[in-house]
Scaffold this active site. Structure first.
Site: not given
Length: 213
Positions: A44, A69, A96, A118, A122, A192-193, A195
């Site tokens: 994940e 993460e 990353d 995320d 833009k 997920t949290e 969600e």
């Protein structure tokens, strides 16, 4: 999104190094040695506070999982949640997600999960989206030829962008849902949290896709 610093995070991560990696390049080609058994590997990218991947690891003990993460305070929170009931088939990695091809071998991963990434709305930030062409190239390198990407979001713009980039790459769509929580697949959906908190505000979009061979 600004993440609140957790002063305890550094010490907690160091104290539980059997379950979290902070030097992932050193484990290239050796990930399976961190697990109890050599099993298919799912990753994940952007594991957040860990609910999704912890529940997956519980539900599928025949699969090894790695939660990647970038935010130290966030992954420390996931690790603390995990340590309440440690599992032999789950590891966390502080790194990353753009560098997966530097820490995993070619064809090493069975499935990649991208949950509520995320959206970088833009246009000038499009290359930062986790489903941009450069990211897809990286995933293609590390995924098994039969491997899949599972993607969930509540952002319609990011979902439409992802459909376009994957189609142009090209990839093949195994499933596309415009309202996951009102579809048959929701019976086995692990939330997920994020969600749980935001799904009452609108539909959750999901797709499953694989690269053309």
């Amino acid at each position: 999104m600004r993440v609140r610093n957790k002063p305890w995070a550094d010490g907690y991560i160091k104290a539980h190094s059997d379950y979290i990696v902070t030097d992932p390049k050193a484990w290239l080609g050796k990930w399976q040695t961190r697990f109890e058994k050599n099993q298919p590997l799912d990753v994940e990218v952007g594991t957040g506070k860990g609910q999704f991947i912890i529940q997956n690891a519980k539900a599928h003990p025949d699969i090894n999982y790695i939660g990647v993460e970038l935010q130290k305070s966030v992954i420390a929170t996931a690790l603390r949640k995990f340590m309440a009931d440690p599992l032999p088939n789950l590891q966390f990695v502080l790194t990353d997600g753009a560098n997966l091809d530097e820490i995993f071998l070619a064809n090493e991963i069975q499935k990649i999960f991208l949950n509520f990434s995320d959206p970088w709305p833009k246009k000038r930030h499009a290359k930062r989206r986790l489903t941009s062409p450069n990211f897809l190239k990286t995933y293609q390198k590390v995924l098994d030829p039969q491997g899949k990407i599972e993607f969930k979001t509540d952002n319609r713009g990011l979902f439409e962008y992802t459909l376009v980039t994957m189609n142009q790459f090209p990839m093949v769509f195994d499933d596309v849902s415009l309202d996951l929580h009102h579809s048959p697949e929701n019976d086995t959906n692990i939330e997920t949290e994020y969600e749980e908190k935001f799904s009452p505000n609108g539909p959750i979009y999901k797709l499953i896709a694989h690269f053309k061979s």
